[in-house]
Design a protein around this motif. Structure first.
Motif, PDB file in Angstrom:
ATOM      1  N   MET A   1       0.855  -1.171   0.000  1.00  0.00           N
ATOM      2  CA  MET A   1       0.000   0.000   0.000  1.00  0.00           C
ATOM      3  C   MET A   1       0.897   1.228   0.000  1.00  0.00           C
ATOM      4  O   MET A   1       2.006   1.195   0.510  1.00  0.00           O
ATOM      5  N   TRP A   2       0.356   2.318  -0.588  1.00  0.00           N
ATOM      6  CA  TRP A   2       1.079   3.579  -0.592  1.00  0.00           C
ATOM      7  C   TRP A   2       0.174   4.642   0.024  1.00  0.00           C
ATOM      8  O   TRP A   2      -1.028   4.681  -0.285  1.00  0.00           O
ATOM      9  N   ASP A   3       0.747   5.508   0.852  1.00  0.00           N
ATOM     10  CA  ASP A   3      -0.084   6.574   1.403  1.00  0.00           C
ATOM     11  C   ASP A   3      -0.038   7.796   0.478  1.00  0.00           C
ATOM     12  O   ASP A   3       0.610   7.767  -0.588  1.00  0.00           O
ATOM     13  N   GLY A   6       3.190   8.979  -0.878  1.00  0.00           N
ATOM     14  CA  GLY A   6       3.994   8.043  -1.668  1.00  0.00           C
ATOM     15  C   GLY A   6       4.805   7.067  -0.821  1.00  0.00           C
ATOM     16  O   GLY A   6       5.611   6.303  -1.352  1.00  0.00           O
ATOM     17  N   ASN A   7       4.598   7.064   0.513  1.00  0.00           N
ATOM     18  CA  ASN A   7       5.318   6.086   1.356  1.00  0.00           C
ATOM     19  C   ASN A   7       4.723   4.697   1.156  1.00  0.00           C
ATOM     20  O   ASN A   7       3.503   4.550   1.094  1.00  0.00           O
ATOM     21  N   ARG A   8       5.604   3.710   1.105  1.00  0.00           N
ATOM     22  CA  ARG A   8       5.160   2.352   0.807  1.00  0.00           C
ATOM     23  C   ARG A   8       5.060   1.525   2.089  1.00  0.00           C
ATOM     24  O   ARG A   8       5.930   1.635   2.963  1.00  0.00           O
ATOM     25  N   TYR A   9       4.011   0.724   2.203  1.00  0.00           N
ATOM     26  CA  TYR A   9       3.828  -0.122   3.387  1.00  0.00           C
ATOM     27  C   TYR A   9       3.540  -1.563   2.976  1.00  0.00           C
ATOM     28  O   TYR A   9       2.845  -1.800   1.981  1.00  0.00           O
ATOM     29  N   LEU A  10       4.025  -2.469   3.787  1.00  0.00           N
ATOM     30  CA  LEU A  10       3.625  -3.868   3.630  1.00  0.00           C
ATOM     31  C   LEU A  10       2.542  -4.146   4.679  1.00  0.00           C
ATOM     32  O   LEU A  10       2.747  -3.875   5.872  1.00  0.00           O
ATOM     33  N   ASP A  11       1.432  -4.661   4.237  1.00  0.00           N
ATOM     34  CA  ASP A  11       0.298  -4.886   5.145  1.00  0.00           C
ATOM     35  C   ASP A  11       0.481  -6.234   5.847  1.00  0.00           C
ATOM     36  O   ASP A  11       0.144  -7.277   5.299  1.00  0.00           O
ATOM     37  N   GLY A 386       7.752   1.157   7.377  1.00  0.00           N
ATOM     38  CA  GLY A 386       6.950   0.712   6.234  1.00  0.00           C
ATOM     39  C   GLY A 386       6.215  -0.591   6.473  1.00  0.00           C
ATOM     40  O   GLY A 386       5.920  -1.337   5.531  1.00  0.00           O
ATOM     41  N   GLN A 416       8.772 -11.558   1.822  1.00  0.00           N
ATOM     42  CA  GLN A 416       8.097 -10.446   2.508  1.00  0.00           C
ATOM     43  C   GLN A 416       7.971 -10.729   4.006  1.00  0.00           C
ATOM     44  O   GLN A 416       8.130  -9.835   4.836  1.00  0.00           O
TER      45      GLN A 416
END
Ligand SMILES: Cc1ncc(COP(=O)(O)O)c(C=O)c1O
Length: 436
Positions: A1-3, A6-11, A386, A416
């Motif tokens: 996911m990106w906020d 533009g920061n990227r996160y792994l859910d 992230g 991941q």
């Protein structure tokens, strides 16, 4: 996911243990759009829809043999489903002539939803406290929590499980008052604890004992699988791990939501056994209950597409932590490695639902003082790295005790998982330094 920045996160928590099939799956969106084009809404008092009928049949099949001939009641989420289940239990008792039965028993340190009825059967102290004057309360019995067992046991809590189950029988007996039989209509429980205790599994024999007591006492067994259902624990429903799927000790009513639509649309379901449906059909003829958005066609289309994807990709197997080389087993192995950290007291769970409990002192299991918000600190440190996790407080007594819930989608890869757990490890170090 990106906020938005533009920061990227792994859910790594499926948001709040919702997403099971992964984000951005085009075929679910297509199924919803296709349904919206054909028919966006119809009120369930006027029509049923093909999509709801088909999905109900597929869901009954997924729920197992003991629900054959039963029925599904679709709602817009977990709390609505719990409300519906409580009222269904009451109506069933009235239909069979047990008009006294109106109480619903439940367990301490449980969570069944935010609406007032669901809150009254919940045991989550923080989420209930200020609303207590507004809720009608019945007995909450103790909940087995082996890491902090209230009994001095040496047998993996087998005997304690029986003692906790006996508490239910006493509560049912106590509810008799001068009236016989009991005033109790149903007992609601999470087969495996969700957010409140953080993926605590029941001791061997406990749920079977609970089920047998309910059966003997004419009390309906309501399994709340809002969080644990739809494959999350590596079985279609978590009760199956504990023989609850077996005929004779199966739940009478099964409640599910979250993974049911994997978050693509608001959706919950109450699954009832044939005896309950028949009692109403042959009695008054209708369940005296309803929401405008029952069985909303677009939500139901999302749910049907999600279940088909779960089956096509064999995601229940992917979630199974007891099988080798699955996402579930990789998460289990990776999280177990966190036990070596000073601040990690316990790692527990099944499938893709895990809890990591933090302690200030490993020897005594003393929790951090609640003001430190240790779980929140770990959660924030994960976020900065992230990684999305689900921090909670209150597992010890409703206020103290910190834990994280981990509940990734079943499509997560081994790589991941490895990365995510390394971020958690670093986050625990950061939080420990902050909390000192
Ligand atoms: C076990 C359980 N029951 C009920 C609910 C309430 O569901 P919802 O938030 O969809 O209303 C939840 C939500 O976390 C839950 O975990």
């Amino acid at each position: 996911m990106w906020d938005g920045n533009g920061n990227r996160y792994l859910d790594f928590s499926g948001s709040a243990a919702v997403n099971f099939i992964g984000h951005g799956v085009g075929e679910i969106v297509d199924a919803m759009a296709e349904q919206a084009r054909q028919l966006e809404f119809v009120h369930s008092s006027q029509f049923t829809t093909r999509v709801a009928e088909e999905f109900a049949a597929e869901l009954l099949d997924f729920a197992g043999d003991h629900f054959r001939g039963g029925a599904v009641y679709f709602t817009s989420g977990g709390s609505e489903s719990v409300e519906s289940a409580l009222k269904l239990a009451r109506q069933y008792q009235v239909e069979i002539g047990e008009r006294n039965r109106h109480q619903i028993l439940s367990r301490q340190q449980s969570y069944h939803g935010s609406t007032l009825g669901a809150l009254s059967v919940s045991g989550n102290r923080k989420r209930r406290e200020i609303y207590l004057p507004m809720v009608r309360e019945f007995e909450h019995v103790g909940i087995p929590y082996c890491y902090r067992c209230a009994f001095d046991c040496t047998d993996s809590c087998y005997n304690c499980g029986q003692q906790y189950a006996a508490e239910l029988e006493h509560a049912i007996e106590a509810a008799k008052g001068t009236a016989a039989p009991s005033n109790v209509a149903g007992f609601i429980f999470e087969p495996m604890s969700g957010a409140t205790l953080g993926a605590v599994t029941p001791p061997p024999g406990y749920l079977q004992a609970i089920a047998e007591i309910c059966r003997r006492q004419g009390v309906l067994l309501i399994a709340d699988e809002v969080m644990t259902g739809m494959g999350r624990t590596g079985r279609n429903f978590a009760g199956e791990h504990f023989s609850l799927g077996r005929e004779g000790i199966a739940p009478d009513i099964l409640v599910t939501a979250k993974g049911l639509s994997s978050g693509y649309a608001p959706l919950g379901a109450v699954i009832a056994r044939r005896e309950i449906v028949d009692a109403i059909a042959e009695g008054s003829g209708a369940f005296l209950h309803g929401f405008t958005y029952n069985a909303h066609p677009i939500s139901v289309a999302a749910g049907r597409a999600v279940l088909r994807r779960i089956r096509a990709l064999d995601l229940v197997h992917a979630a199974d932590s007891q099988s080798e080389r699955t996402a579930g087993s990789s998460v289990k192995i990776a999280l177990e490695s966190l036990r070596e950290l000073d601040a990690v007291g316990d790692v527990r769970g099944l499938g893709l639902l895990w809890g990591v409990e933090f302690v200030a002192d490993k020897g005594t299991k003393a929790p951090f003082s609640p003001e430190k918000n240790f779980a929140g600190l770990v959660g924030q440190a994960c976020l900065r790295r992230g990684l999305l996790v689900y921090p909670m407080q209150g597992c010890v007594d409703g206020i103290a005790g910190d834990h994280l819930l981990v509940a990734p989608p079943a499509v997560i890869t081994a790589e991941q998982i490895g990365w995510a757990v390394e971020q958690m490890r670093a986050a625990v170090f950061e939080a420990s330094a902050q909390a000192r």
